[in-house]
Design a protein around this motif. Structure first.
Motif, PDB file in Angstrom:
ATOM      1  N   ASP A 155       6.352   2.863   9.676  1.00  0.00           N
ATOM      2  CA  ASP A 155       5.371   3.585   8.858  1.00  0.00           C
ATOM      3  C   ASP A 155       5.150   5.020   9.320  1.00  0.00           C
ATOM      4  N   PHE A 156       6.045   5.534  10.154  1.00  0.00           N
ATOM      5  CA  PHE A 156       5.804   6.819  10.811  1.00  0.00           C
ATOM      6  C   PHE A 156       7.121   7.551  10.973  1.00  0.00           C
ATOM      7  N   ASP A 157       7.161   8.850  10.578  1.00  0.00           N
ATOM      8  CA  ASP A 157       8.408   9.603  10.672  1.00  0.00           C
ATOM      9  C   ASP A 157       8.176  10.945  11.369  1.00  0.00           C
ATOM     10  N   GLN A 158       9.204  11.779  11.373  1.00  0.00           N
ATOM     11  CA  GLN A 158       9.164  13.046  12.103  1.00  0.00           C
ATOM     12  C   GLN A 158       8.085  13.989  11.581  1.00  0.00           C
ATOM     13  N   GLN A 159       7.868  14.007  10.274  1.00  0.00           N
ATOM     14  CA  GLN A 159       6.816  14.864   9.717  1.00  0.00           C
ATOM     15  C   GLN A 159       5.423  14.401  10.137  1.00  0.00           C
ATOM     16  N   ASP A 160       5.241  13.075  10.195  1.00  0.00           N
ATOM     17  CA  ASP A 160       3.977  12.540  10.694  1.00  0.00           C
ATOM     18  C   ASP A 160       3.778  12.949  12.153  1.00  0.00           C
ATOM     19  N   ALA A 161       4.855  12.884  12.934  1.00  0.00           N
ATOM     20  CA  ALA A 161       4.791  13.242  14.352  1.00  0.00           C
ATOM     21  C   ALA A 161       4.423  14.711  14.526  1.00  0.00           C
ATOM     22  N   GLN A 162       4.927  15.583  13.663  1.00  0.00           N
ATOM     23  CA  GLN A 162       4.589  17.008  13.732  1.00  0.00           C
ATOM     24  C   GLN A 162       3.075  17.212  13.600  1.00  0.00           C
ATOM     25  N   VAL A 163       2.459  16.448  12.711  1.00  0.00           N
ATOM     26  CA  VAL A 163       1.021  16.582  12.490  1.00  0.00           C
ATOM     27  C   VAL A 163       0.247  16.112  13.720  1.00  0.00           C
ATOM     28  N   VAL A 164       0.635  14.970  14.295  1.00  0.00           N
ATOM     29  CA  VAL A 164      -0.051  14.457  15.484  1.00  0.00           C
ATOM     30  C   VAL A 164       0.049  15.449  16.637  1.00  0.00           C
ATOM     31  N   CYS A 165       1.245  15.980  16.870  1.00  0.00           N
ATOM     32  CA  CYS A 165       1.425  16.933  17.970  1.00  0.00           C
ATOM     33  C   CYS A 165       0.570  18.177  17.761  1.00  0.00           C
ATOM     34  N   ARG A 166       0.505  18.656  16.524  1.00  0.00           N
ATOM     35  CA  ARG A 166      -0.328  19.830  16.228  1.00  0.00           C
ATOM     36  C   ARG A 166      -1.804  19.505  16.444  1.00  0.00           C
ATOM     37  N   GLN A 167      -2.242  18.326  15.998  1.00  0.00           N
ATOM     38  CA  GLN A 167      -3.640  17.925  16.137  1.00  0.00           C
ATOM     39  C   GLN A 167      -4.061  17.862  17.604  1.00  0.00           C
ATOM     40  N   LEU A 168      -3.116  17.493  18.496  1.00  0.00           N
ATOM     41  CA  LEU A 168      -3.405  17.364  19.922  1.00  0.00           C
ATOM     42  C   LEU A 168      -3.246  18.683  20.678  1.00  0.00           C
ATOM     43  N   TRP A 189      -2.104  -0.618  12.551  1.00  0.00           N
ATOM     44  CA  TRP A 189      -2.485   0.136  11.349  1.00  0.00           C
ATOM     45  C   TRP A 189      -1.723  -0.441  10.164  1.00  0.00           C
ATOM     46  N   THR A 190      -2.383  -0.575   9.002  1.00  0.00           N
ATOM     47  CA  THR A 190      -1.792  -1.370   7.918  1.00  0.00           C
ATOM     48  C   THR A 190      -1.140  -0.563   6.808  1.00  0.00           C
ATOM     49  N   LYS A 191      -1.144   0.778   6.919  1.00  0.00           N
ATOM     50  CA  LYS A 191      -0.540   1.568   5.842  1.00  0.00           C
ATOM     51  C   LYS A 191       0.455   2.573   6.390  1.00  0.00           C
ATOM     52  N   GLU A 192       1.413   2.945   5.561  1.00  0.00           N
ATOM     53  CA  GLU A 192       2.422   3.944   5.928  1.00  0.00           C
ATOM     54  C   GLU A 192       1.854   5.349   5.747  1.00  0.00           C
ATOM     55  N   PHE A 193       2.024   6.201   6.768  1.00  0.00           N
ATOM     56  CA  PHE A 193       1.618   7.597   6.640  1.00  0.00           C
ATOM     57  C   PHE A 193       2.670   8.372   5.850  1.00  0.00           C
ATOM     58  N   GLN A 194       2.209   9.301   5.026  1.00  0.00           N
ATOM     59  CA  GLN A 194       3.111  10.124   4.207  1.00  0.00           C
ATOM     60  C   GLN A 194       2.683  11.586   4.340  1.00  0.00           C
ATOM     61  N   CYS A 195       2.967  12.176   5.498  1.00  0.00           N
ATOM     62  CA  CYS A 195       2.582  13.561   5.779  1.00  0.00           C
ATOM     63  C   CYS A 195       3.644  14.533   5.279  1.00  0.00           C
ATOM     64  N   GLY A 196       3.214  15.711   4.907  1.00  0.00           N
ATOM     65  CA  GLY A 196       4.160  16.773   4.571  1.00  0.00           C
ATOM     66  C   GLY A 196       4.598  17.552   5.795  1.00  0.00           C
ATOM     67  N   GLY A 197       3.851  17.413   6.884  1.00  0.00           N
ATOM     68  CA  GLY A 197       4.166  18.112   8.134  1.00  0.00           C
ATOM     69  C   GLY A 197       3.297  19.320   8.373  1.00  0.00           C
ATOM     70  N   HIS A 198       2.535  19.753   7.358  1.00  0.00           N
ATOM     71  CA  HIS A 198       1.711  20.963   7.450  1.00  0.00           C
ATOM     72  C   HIS A 198       0.242  20.641   7.705  1.00  0.00           C
ATOM     73  N   GLU A 199      -0.148  19.386   7.564  1.00  0.00           N
ATOM     74  CA  GLU A 199      -1.557  19.002   7.693  1.00  0.00           C
ATOM     75  C   GLU A 199      -2.065  19.255   9.117  1.00  0.00           C
ATOM     76  N   SER A 200      -3.389  19.458   9.221  1.00  0.00           N
ATOM     77  CA  SER A 200      -3.978  19.731  10.533  1.00  0.00           C
ATOM     78  C   SER A 200      -4.376  18.456  11.260  1.00  0.00           C
ATOM     79  N   ALA A 201      -4.491  17.334  10.550  1.00  0.00           N
ATOM     80  CA  ALA A 201      -4.859  16.064  11.170  1.00  0.00           C
ATOM     81  C   ALA A 201      -4.144  14.921  10.466  1.00  0.00           C
ATOM     82  N   LEU A 202      -3.819  13.865  11.217  1.00  0.00           N
ATOM     83  CA  LEU A 202      -3.059  12.749  10.658  1.00  0.00           C
ATOM     84  C   LEU A 202      -3.809  12.068   9.520  1.00  0.00           C
ATOM     85  N   LEU A 203      -5.123  11.957   9.639  1.00  0.00           N
ATOM     86  CA  LEU A 203      -5.884  11.271   8.590  1.00  0.00           C
ATOM     87  C   LEU A 203      -6.050  12.117   7.336  1.00  0.00           C
TER      88      LEU A 203
END
Length: 534
Positions: A155-168, A189-203
């Motif tokens: 449920d987690f890919d490279q774009q999601d990871a970019q957001v987490v790293c930025r948030q931290l 966690w029960t849902k797949e994240f679908q980030c664009g990579g530009h968001e400031s927070a994972l949620l």
């Protein structure tokens, strides 16, 4: 001593009763956008007041204690805020805390215009890693009822990871792997994240695909790069050291800077640039810098966690070994040899013993700033897991770097237990005494022989005995200081050298009229130059 610094370093190292009691203490973050951000306040004698921030430059490492205890993830930023006038605050006595007393028992009422503000990561955290930028990912969606969940790898890919790293507040993701830092016990966690990579927070990302199951061993582990770089040098592994902290790239410098190869080597490892060969202070105009607490840096690889805001006219320039390194040894001058031929995309290889000789070893030792090779042996420091270098080195012994040597004879196989291990001598000597086992202690560092001198250099027989043994001169009989004409010396950080004979790793440039003299017990009539005096 910086009272608050000592307080929170003690809490972090978890040797005190007070650290265990911290979670029951009445404290909070107020005035921020959430319960996990704002001004740090402590309730004492029935009154909430901010904590004194004067003359107490906190690092993320100390601030992280509070984020953890507030169940707010990890520390992202910590700042000192100056107010227009003084106000009542709580000052904490570190001596009181050392006695095992609770936090509220050590609070004293003072007035100060400076208070501490803190921001925690709030809804994401990385657990079990080597720094705030690595670990098993956990997510929290409900601030009023905190419950952390692991995330399924599917449920987690490279774009999601970019957001987490930025948030931290970390650099770009470098490793994304299931269960690298363990599975943990949190629900999934029960849902797949679908980030664009530009968001400031994972949620802030959209999510979909409700999931009820997740295969064992697939909870996401993530490593974000540390935001560190070397600029203005001949390669990406040399230049002025800069760190990005609180969103701002600044050079590293000032009083709290890294001073020795041992502490500066943290930056080389983070950059995958081998080991530190030289670290110098360069004078420049007064400017904002990040100061580094060496005691903090020595405990781990995360420079950003050890940064404090400062102003200085000097900054650090650093040169790393770039294309060679020794791993698993007792110092920078010993270990299993690995070679890297691609600076833009580092990939390290071991070297087969059959493809490496004494002349090749001379070049490696010179490249690392060490003395002449003293031991060349296969697998002395283990085999490692790196692939094997495929060509034989053919050095003349005079080259400045191993990759400057010619090579030949492509090799496809190498017998087990024959990856090259190398020990270079430590470049120090005793001069001016009645034998080669007595005299003034001198060290060759950054290409220059200088005496060792001045506080806080070697001061007792236990530390001096390490050097006598390394010089094959028996045990230490006496160690002292004598006055000399004012000259440049290498000062040695005493606590650094206790772990081995590597003076060079613990040295920094200074001036002193006192130099160290040493007398060892053995081989007093020796006429040949001792080991290490190259």
């Amino acid at each position: 001593m910086d009272h608050l610094l000592l307080l929170f370093m003690l809490l972090w190292s978890s040797g005190l009763q007070a650290a265990g009691e911290l979670s029951t203490e009445p404290y909070r973050l107020v005035g921020g956008e959430s319960r996990c951000a704002g001004t740090l306040e402590v309730k004492h004698e029935g009154e909430w007041r901010p904590v004194w921030g004067y003359d107490s430059p906190w690092t993320l490492k100390e601030a992280g204690v509070f984020c953890k205890q507030l169940d707010c993830g990890s520390a992202v930023s910590v700042r000192e805020r100056k107010e227009s006038s003084e106000r009542p605050v709580w000052w904490i006595s570190s001596l009181c805390l050392q006695s095992g007393s609770a936090l509220r028992e050590c609070a004293a009422s003072v007035s100060s215009p400076s208070i501490v503000t803190l921001t925690c990561s709030d809804s994401v955290r990385l657990l079990g890693g080597t720094s705030l930028c690595s670990g098993r990912l956990e997510v929290k969606s409900n601030q009023s009822d905190p419950s952390w969940s692991s995330v399924c790898e599917a449920d987690f890919d490279q774009q999601d990871a970019q957001v987490v790293c930025r948030q931290l507040g970390c650099g770009a993701p470098s490793v994304l792997q299931g269960a690298l830092y363990g599975e943990g016990e949190a629900p999934m966690w029960t849902k797949e994240f679908q980030c664009g990579g530009h968001e400031s927070a994972l949620l802030d990302c959209s999510s979909a695909s409700e999931r009820n199951t997740c295969s064992p061993g697939t909870a996401v582990s993530l490593t974000c790069s540390e935001p560190v770089r070397l600029v203005g040098g001949e390669s990406r592994c040399a230049g002025d050291l800069e760190v990005k902290h609180l969103g701002d790239w600044r050079p590293v410098g000032g009083y709290y800077s890294l001073k020795t190869l041992k502490t500066a080597g943290v930056a080389c490892r983070e950059l995958d640039c081998g080991s530190a060969v030289s670290v110098r202070e360069r004078e420049s105009s007064e400017r904002p810098v990040w100061g580094m607490r060496p005691s903090c840096v020595q405990s781990g690889p995360a420079l950003r966690e050890c940064a404090v805001s400062s102003s200085s006219s000097s900054t650090l320039t650093l040169t790393c070994s770039d294309s060679v390194r020794l791993l698993g040894g007792t110092s920078l001058c010993s270990g299993r040899l690995e070679v890297n031929s691609n600076q833009s995309n580092p990939s390290w290889s071991s070297v087969c013993e059959a493809d490496f000789d004494q002349q090749d070893a001379q070049v490696v030792c010179r490249q690392l700033g060490c003395g002449a090779p003293s031991v060349l042996q296969g697998a002395l420091y283990g085999e490692g897991e790196a692939p094997m270098w495929t060509k034989e080195f053919q050095c003349g012994g005079h080259e400045s770097a191993l990759l400057d040597c010619s090579s030949a004879s492509e090799r496809n196989t190498c017998s087990p237990g024959t990856a090259v291990s190398l020990t270079c001598s430590e470049p120090f000597r005793l001069v001016g005494g009645e034998s080669l086992c007595a005299g003034d202690l001198e060290l060759k560092h950054e290409g220059e022989w200088r005496p060792v001198g001045g506080y806080p250099s070697l001061r007792n027989l236990k530390e001096a005995g390490v050097l006598c043994r390394h010089l094959d001169c028996g045990s230490a009989v006496s160690v002292g200081e004598r006055e000399s004409s004012v000259r440049s010396v290498w000062k040695i950080i005493s606590a650094c050298v206790q772990s081995g004979p590597a003076l060079r790793e613990c040295a920094y440039s200074a001036s002193s009229i006192h130099i160290v003299t040493l007398t060892c017990s053995g081989h007093q009539g020796a006429e040949a130059e001792p080991t290490g005096g190259h």
